[in-house]
Motif scaffolding. Structure first.
Motif, mmCIF file in Angstrom:
data_model
loop_
_atom_site.group_PDB
_atom_site.id
_atom_site.type_symbol
_atom_site.label_atom_id
_atom_site.label_comp_id
_atom_site.label_asym_id
_atom_site.label_seq_id
_atom_site.Cartn_x
_atom_site.Cartn_y
_atom_site.Cartn_z
ATOM 1 N N THR A 25 -9.609 -27.833 -5.362
ATOM 2 C CA THR A 25 -9.550 -28.424 -4.016
ATOM 3 C C THR A 25 -8.111 -28.490 -3.520
ATOM 4 N N ALA A 26 -7.196 -28.857 -4.411
ATOM 5 C CA ALA A 26 -5.778 -28.918 -4.040
ATOM 6 C C ALA A 26 -5.263 -27.539 -3.637
ATOM 7 N N ASP A 27 -5.626 -26.530 -4.407
ATOM 8 C CA ASP A 27 -5.190 -25.165 -4.095
ATOM 9 C C ASP A 27 -5.792 -24.676 -2.770
ATOM 10 N N LYS A 28 -7.059 -24.998 -2.543
ATOM 11 C CA LYS A 28 -7.751 -24.548 -1.332
ATOM 12 C C LYS A 28 -7.093 -25.101 -0.077
ATOM 13 N N HIS A 29 -6.746 -26.405 -0.096
ATOM 14 C CA HIS A 29 -6.214 -27.050 1.109
ATOM 15 C C HIS A 29 -4.691 -27.159 1.105
ATOM 16 N N LYS A 30 -4.055 -26.684 0.010
ATOM 17 C CA LYS A 30 -2.593 -26.782 -0.123
ATOM 18 C C LYS A 30 -2.139 -28.246 0.001
ATOM 19 N N ILE A 31 -2.764 -29.097 -0.795
ATOM 20 C CA ILE A 31 -2.458 -30.524 -0.796
ATOM 21 C C ILE A 31 -2.138 -30.972 -2.213
ATOM 22 N N THR A 32 -1.626 -32.205 -2.345
ATOM 23 C CA THR A 32 -1.287 -32.728 -3.668
ATOM 24 C C THR A 32 -2.552 -33.042 -4.463
ATOM 25 N N LEU A 33 -2.382 -33.176 -5.765
ATOM 26 C CA LEU A 33 -3.524 -33.538 -6.602
ATOM 27 C C LEU A 33 -4.089 -34.899 -6.211
ATOM 28 N N ARG A 34 -3.219 -35.804 -5.774
ATOM 29 C CA ARG A 34 -3.732 -37.129 -5.392
ATOM 30 C C ARG A 34 -4.635 -37.020 -4.170
ATOM 31 N N THR A 35 -4.179 -36.338 -3.148
ATOM 32 C CA THR A 35 -5.003 -36.201 -1.949
ATOM 33 C C THR A 35 -6.274 -35.426 -2.266
ATOM 34 N N ALA A 36 -6.157 -34.424 -3.130
ATOM 35 C CA ALA A 36 -7.345 -33.662 -3.528
ATOM 36 C C ALA A 36 -8.338 -34.532 -4.285
ATOM 37 N N THR A 37 -7.837 -35.396 -5.159
ATOM 38 C CA THR A 37 -8.714 -36.304 -5.904
ATOM 39 C C THR A 37 -9.463 -37.219 -4.945
ATOM 40 N N TYR A 38 -8.739 -37.753 -3.958
ATOM 41 C CA TYR A 38 -9.372 -38.621 -2.965
ATOM 42 C C TYR A 38 -10.367 -37.841 -2.119
ATOM 43 N N ALA A 39 -10.041 -36.595 -1.803
ATOM 44 C CA ALA A 39 -10.963 -35.787 -1.002
ATOM 45 C C ALA A 39 -12.288 -35.588 -1.735
ATOM 46 N N VAL A 40 -12.209 -35.229 -3.023
ATOM 47 C CA VAL A 40 -13.416 -35.020 -3.823
ATOM 48 C C VAL A 40 -14.187 -36.330 -3.979
ATOM 49 N N ALA A 41 -13.473 -37.396 -4.351
ATOM 50 C CA ALA A 41 -14.129 -38.678 -4.619
ATOM 51 C C ALA A 41 -14.707 -39.296 -3.351
ATOM 52 N N CYS A 42 -13.916 -39.317 -2.278
ATOM 53 C CA CYS A 42 -14.369 -39.972 -1.049
ATOM 54 C C CYS A 42 -15.534 -39.235 -0.405
ATOM 55 N N GLU A 43 -15.564 -37.914 -0.557
ATOM 56 C CA GLU A 43 -16.727 -37.166 -0.066
ATOM 57 C C GLU A 43 -17.992 -37.626 -0.787
ATOM 58 N N ARG A 44 -17.904 -37.819 -2.108
ATOM 59 C CA ARG A 44 -19.071 -38.277 -2.866
ATOM 60 C C ARG A 44 -19.477 -39.690 -2.465
ATOM 61 N N ILE A 45 -18.484 -40.561 -2.283
ATOM 62 C CA ILE A 45 -18.767 -41.956 -1.927
ATOM 63 C C ILE A 45 -19.416 -42.036 -0.548
ATOM 64 N N LEU A 46 -18.814 -41.354 0.426
ATOM 65 C CA LEU A 46 -19.303 -41.454 1.800
ATOM 66 C C LEU A 46 -20.598 -40.683 2.009
ATOM 67 N N MET A 47 -20.817 -39.624 1.238
ATOM 68 C CA MET A 47 -22.105 -38.935 1.303
ATOM 69 C C MET A 47 -23.221 -39.870 0.822
ATOM 70 N N ALA A 48 -22.945 -40.621 -0.257
ATOM 71 C CA ALA A 48 -23.920 -41.590 -0.743
ATOM 72 C C ALA A 48 -24.171 -42.679 0.303
ATOM 73 N N ARG A 49 -23.094 -43.128 0.952
ATOM 74 C CA ARG A 49 -23.227 -44.158 1.998
ATOM 75 C C ARG A 49 -24.065 -43.629 3.153
ATOM 76 N N GLN A 50 -23.783 -42.396 3.568
ATOM 77 C CA GLN A 50 -24.510 -41.812 4.692
ATOM 78 C C GLN A 50 -25.980 -41.595 4.371
ATOM 79 N N GLU A 51 -26.250 -41.078 3.181
ATOM 80 C CA GLU A 51 -27.633 -40.779 2.814
ATOM 81 C C GLU A 51 -28.455 -42.036 2.582
ATOM 82 N N ARG A 52 -27.804 -43.099 2.101
ATOM 83 C CA ARG A 52 -28.519 -44.369 1.938
ATOM 84 C C ARG A 52 -28.802 -45.026 3.277
ATOM 85 N N GLY A 53 -27.893 -44.812 4.236
ATOM 86 C CA GLY A 53 -28.047 -45.415 5.548
ATOM 87 C C GLY A 53 -27.655 -46.886 5.540
#
Length: 424
Positions: free
Chosen positions: A393-421
């Motif tokens: 993810t970091a390589d794809k978006h040319k971002i730091t590992l920290r931002t990439a970690t948050y991108a991966v994690a937050c997508e999972r968290i917010l997808m769960a939030r969205q799907e639960r409603g």
């Protein structure tokens, strides 16, 4: 502003302020899920409790305790309990939020939580410590449980304290509930490999990061701040891989040896009242000079906020492995990135502990326990898969590992939030 947030006034480099800055940086990578981003900035629930006990001299003492559940969209809350005189609600909020990101980063079926008591456990007798632990557990018992929120050890807490917490909760519910906490003694449902898991995770992610950087661990110089379970275990594993531990800092001071410190003597010395500086195999230097020690790998494994902008300018390391939670403030993060220093962020680097806590929780429910080799194989596989996914993810978006970690994690968290409603 919610009632919880009204209790804290974060600054840019405070724990909660640091976390909010990290969230803001990831929002551009969340796509349509960004509409849910405010969820990440608001703890779901915060409990502040009074912890009164009768001291050994007959007096009554009161301590303030906290349990914060940041997000439960992906599963029950998971996070440690720390006993420290400087514990605050804001700190516990930030730590609970980092646990939300951490469990999602390694794809464990948990949300994030954290707890703490503002107390100096070194000033308590064993009897007083047990009373504080049991009273605190009784007070937060209304929100913890094997399926709702599972505490674990953190700063100044250990397997014995987890045993007292498990017993107190069990007595209050009328049956033994081993799964209410992790990090327990083995004979009470604890897991093999748990004590060394966080330090092992630091080493596993560090080994892969070094490989990708072309940094040979044989002869690599390592500096470690914080020499408890995390720092000392990571140091031992790096030494076994051929690295030299050239500097160690703990609460007693800083010791250095450019030829490598002898861990066989240093580790036992660090467990005494004299701490690391009582070891005779190195030179004691000023604490601030630690940040300028010539090293290839820097492991901050103490408390949050240790790598400031000024220290980020000083370090000679090529690789920073965050064994502690939140050790690097945002301005320092930017400086390290500009200087070409790779940072493996806390929310993946030190996730070994919560991963083996998950193994313990699963084993408690099944009453079937794995041997340590199986634990380590499973841990290494989860950590490596998570890091490789984040690196892509970091390589794809040319971002730091920290931002990439948050991108991966937050997508999972917010997808769960969205799907639960939203209910109701």
């Amino acid at each position: 502003m919610s009632s919880i947030l009204s209790y804290v006034q974060p600054t840019a480099n405070s724990p909660w302020g640091t976390y909010l800055s990290q969230v803001d940086r990831v929002i551009p990578y969340l796509g349509d899920l960004a509409r849910w981003a405010e969820t990440l900035k608001r703890p779901k629930r915060a409990l502040i409790v009074d912890v009164p006990i009768e001291m050994d001299d007959g007096s009554i003492a009161h301590f303030e305790g906290y349990r914060v559940q940041h997000n439960l969209s992906r599963g029950p809350g998971k996070g440690g309990v720390r006993f420290h005189p400087d514990v605050t609600l804001e700190e516990v909020m930030a730590l609970s939020a980092w646990m939300t990101v951490k469990t999602a980063a390694v794809n464990l079926p948990y949300g994030g939580a954290k707890g703490g008591i503002r107390v100096d456990p070194k000033k308590l007798s064993l009897k007083e410590l047990e009373k504080v632990t049991r009273r605190y557990t009784s007070e937060i018992g209304i929100i913890i449980g094997p399926h709702s929120d599972i505490p674990a050890p953190d700063v100044n807490t250990n397997a014995q304290i987890m045993a007292w917490m498990m017993d107190t909760y069990s007595m209050n519910v009328g049956g033994t509930a081993t799964g209410v906490v992790t990090g327990k003694p083995l004979h009470l449902g604890g897991s093999l490999g748990r004590v060394k898991a966080t330090g092992r995770g630091v080493f596993v992610t560090g080994r892969e990061a070094a490989r990708r950087l072309g940094l040979d661990l044989r002869g690599a110089r390592v500096a470690v701040q914080g020499f408890g379970n995390v720092g000392s275990v990571a140091a031992e594993l790096f030494a076994e891989a051929g690295a030299k531990i050239v500097a160690v800092q703990d609460h007693t001071g800083t010791i250095v040896n450019e030829n490598g410190l002898d861990l066989a003597g240093l580790v036992p010395a660090s467990r005494t009242d004299g701490g690391a500086v009582s070891f005779k195999g190195g030179d004691v230097i000023d604490n601030e000079a630690f940040w300028e020690v010539a090293c290839d790998i820097l492991i901050p494994a103490a408390l949050e906020g240790q790598i400031t902008a000024e220290r980020a300018q000083k370090t000679k390391a090529r690789l920073v492995l965050e064994g502690a939670n939140g050790p690097t403030v945002p301005t320092a993060d930017d400086i390290l990135a500009e200087r070409g220093v790779l940072v493996v962020p806390d929310v993946i680097c030190n996730a070994g502990g919560v991963t083996v806590s998950y193994f313990e929780w699963v084993q408690d429910f099944s009453s079937f326990f794995w041997d340590e080799d199986e634990i380590n194989v499973r841990l290494d596989r989860i950590m490596m898969n998570a890091l490789n996914n984040i690196w892509d993810t970091a390589d794809k978006h040319k971002i730091t590992l920290r931002t990439a970690t948050y991108a991966v994690a937050c997508e999972r968290i917010l997808m769960a939030r969205q799907e639960r409603g939203l209910y109701p």
